[in-house]
Design an enzyme around this catalytic site. Structure first.
Site, PDB file in Angstrom:
ATOM      1  CB  ALA A 204      59.165  44.026  65.009  1.00 58.43           C
ATOM      2  CG  HIS A 205      62.417  48.002  61.605  1.00 62.55           C
ATOM      3  ND1 HIS A 205      62.693  48.732  60.546  1.00 62.55           N
ATOM      4  CD2 HIS A 205      63.368  47.220  61.465  1.00 62.55           C
ATOM      5  CE1 HIS A 205      63.775  48.793  60.053  1.00 62.55           C
ATOM      6  NE2 HIS A 205      64.371  47.492  60.462  1.00 62.55           N
ATOM      7  CB  CYS A 329      77.051  58.879  47.612  1.00 63.85           C
ATOM      8  SG  CYS A 329      77.948  59.946  46.910  1.00 63.85           S
TER       9      CYS A 329
HETATM   10  C1  PLP Z   1      65.887  41.828  53.070  1.00 59.52           C
HETATM   11  C2  PLP Z   1      66.256  42.580  54.499  1.00 59.52           C
HETATM   12  N1  PLP Z   1      66.981  41.811  55.063  1.00 59.52           N
HETATM   13  C3  PLP Z   1      67.559  42.174  56.186  1.00 59.52           C
HETATM   14  C4  PLP Z   1      67.460  43.693  56.660  1.00 59.52           C
HETATM   15  C5  PLP Z   1      68.063  44.087  57.952  1.00 59.52           C
HETATM   16  O1  PLP Z   1      66.922  44.229  59.066  1.00 59.52           O
HETATM   17  P1  PLP Z   1      67.201  44.978  60.600  1.00 59.52           P
HETATM   18  O2  PLP Z   1      67.073  46.373  59.902  1.00 59.52           O
HETATM   19  O3  PLP Z   1      66.244  44.504  61.140  1.00 59.52           O
HETATM   20  O4  PLP Z   1      68.546  44.601  60.777  1.00 59.52           O
HETATM   21  C6  PLP Z   1      66.631  44.463  56.008  1.00 59.52           C
HETATM   22  C7  PLP Z   1      66.513  45.861  56.378  1.00 59.52           C
HETATM   23  O5  PLP Z   1      66.226  46.820  55.414  1.00 59.52           O
HETATM   24  C8  PLP Z   1      66.157  43.933  54.584  1.00 59.52           C
HETATM   25  O6  PLP Z   1      65.286  44.634  53.864  1.00 59.52           O
END
Ligand code: PLP
Length: 385
Positions: A204-205, A329
């Site tokens: 969701a975020h 890094c």
């Molecule tokens: C392509 C992808 N998969 C999985 C995730 C992981 O999601 P979450 O931050 O909700 O664990 C991200 C987060 O950046 C992402 O960009």
């Protein structure tokens, strides 16, 4: 300058005020446990049932094919481990295929399945633009392949994969197809029928919803093994009291983002293209990473020769611009990410990566400011006038 320019929407997005509004009562008065029998529980259960139905309408699936999780990473883990465990138990195969530019939530899970549980994995290469070829996928399928997992859109370079073509190939071989749609959700269609996915992860975020909640779509009868055991929540596939406010927030955010999608995408694409053009024209020895057209509307990612990407991010931060780079890094020894390595860029180029990810509120003046400051910062870093 007081203005802060947030160009890191691929990392996370701000919570939409309407989403916050929808969640607030569920943190205060409506605190029931959805598994409780009394009225407090019934109201909480009704809230997540409604959220599930609203999300199912967007995904064009059945409500009981949605499993609520705590994040996109958990959804990815549940898909890979759950399907692998079942394949092992039912003798359905021992081999899984993932692409070389997957998020660590997929790559590290696949590697652990290989290193600790004896599964075979194939890491499918991508071309110089980050695209996975359906023809290449065909060549790595084995008689014992049980799962292919290829992301819908990449988090660093924004490349969008031909998901329905890839899924069609796996189905010809009776193999399940999972897609990590964490970056795609909010910007690209999520209709699981058209995409042809059997499993799909969302968080969701990334679309103006809260952090700490996600979902896994799992086509009926594909996933039978949970990773988290305990209560029988989520059809027994993910134990634990559901996070009612965040689930309602996710459903609200999804409805809003889908309603605004066409307008927001077209606005972001125009600004993104202006930014890309300006950067490539005004900064020497720079390239666009990822595919020119098969890319997310909000993603502008580059690599600059002779630049340390992490240092560039710090310079931009001092100028009130939030951006990100694909190189981590590690104790003073920068290493390009798996994504940039998979594009086969020269090491010098891949260490100088920059991701600028736009949002629904990015505007002309943000882009103009970047057009002004970015060439200056790079020239200063290179020691050129
Ligand atoms: C392509 C992808 N998969 C999985 C995730 C992981 O999601 P979450 O931050 O909700 O664990 C991200 C987060 O950046 C992402 O960009």
């Amino acid at each position: 300058m007081d203005k802060q320019i947030y160009m890191d929407h691929a990392a996370t997005t701000p919570v939409d005020p309407e989403v916050l509004e929808a969640m607030l009562p569920l943190f205060t008065n409506e605190y029931g446990n959805p598994s409780s029998i009394h009225r407090w529980g019934q109201r909480a259960d009704y809230a997540i049932t409604t959220a599930r139905e609203e999300i199912a309408e967007v995904l064009r699936c059945e409500a009981d094919e949605i499993i609520f999780t705590s994040c996109g990473s958990e959804s990815d883990n549940l898909a890979l481990r759950g399907i692998a465990l079942e394949a092992r138990e039912l003798g359905k195969g021992n081999h899984l295929i993932v692409s070389a530019i997957e998020h660590p939530a997929i790559l590290r899970t696949a590697q652990q399945l290989q290193n600790h549980h004896g599964f075979d994995i194939t890491i499918l290469p991508v071309d110089q633009h980050g695209l996975t070829s359906p023809r290449d996928l065909k060549t790595v399928i084995q008689p014992d392949t049980f799962l292919v997992s290829i992301m819908y859109a990449n988090n660093e370079i924004g490349v969008v994969q031909p998901i329905s073509d890839l899924a069609a190939i796996t189905h010809e071989h009776n193999i399940l197809f999972h897609s990590d749609a964490v970056q795609a959700a909010g910007q690209l269609p999520l209709d699981v029928e058209t995409l042809g996915v059997d499993l799909m992860s969302v968080s969701a975020h990334k679309f103006y919803g809260p952090k700490g909640v996600g979902l896994l779509y799992a086509k009926r009868d594909t996933l039978t093994h949970s990773q988290q055991t305990g209560g029988s929540q989520e059809n027994g596939l993910r134990a634990g009291t559901q996070n009612v406010p965040l689930i309602v927030g996710m459903a609200t955010a999804l409805k809003i983002v889908v309603a605004r999608q066409q307008n927001d995408n077209s606005k972001m694409k125009t600004l993104r293209d202006r930014l890309i053009k300006a950067v490539l024209e005004t900064i020497s020895d720079s390239i666009l990473t990822g595919h020119r057209t098969c890319r997310l509307p909000n993603n502008a990612s580059f690599a600059f020769e002779g630049i340390d990407g992490n240092e560039l991010i710090m310079h931009l931060d001092l100028l009130n611009v939030a951006a990100s780079s694909g190189s981590a890094c590690k104790t003073g020894n920068p290493e390009p990410s798996n994504v940039l390595t998979a594009l086969a860029l020269s090491p010098k180029l891949s260490l100088g990566s920059l991701r600028l990810s736009l949002g629904r509120d990015t505007n002309d003046s943000d882009i103009e400011y970047l057009q002004q400051v970015l060439p200056k910062v790079i020239n200063n870093m290179r020691g050129t006038p």
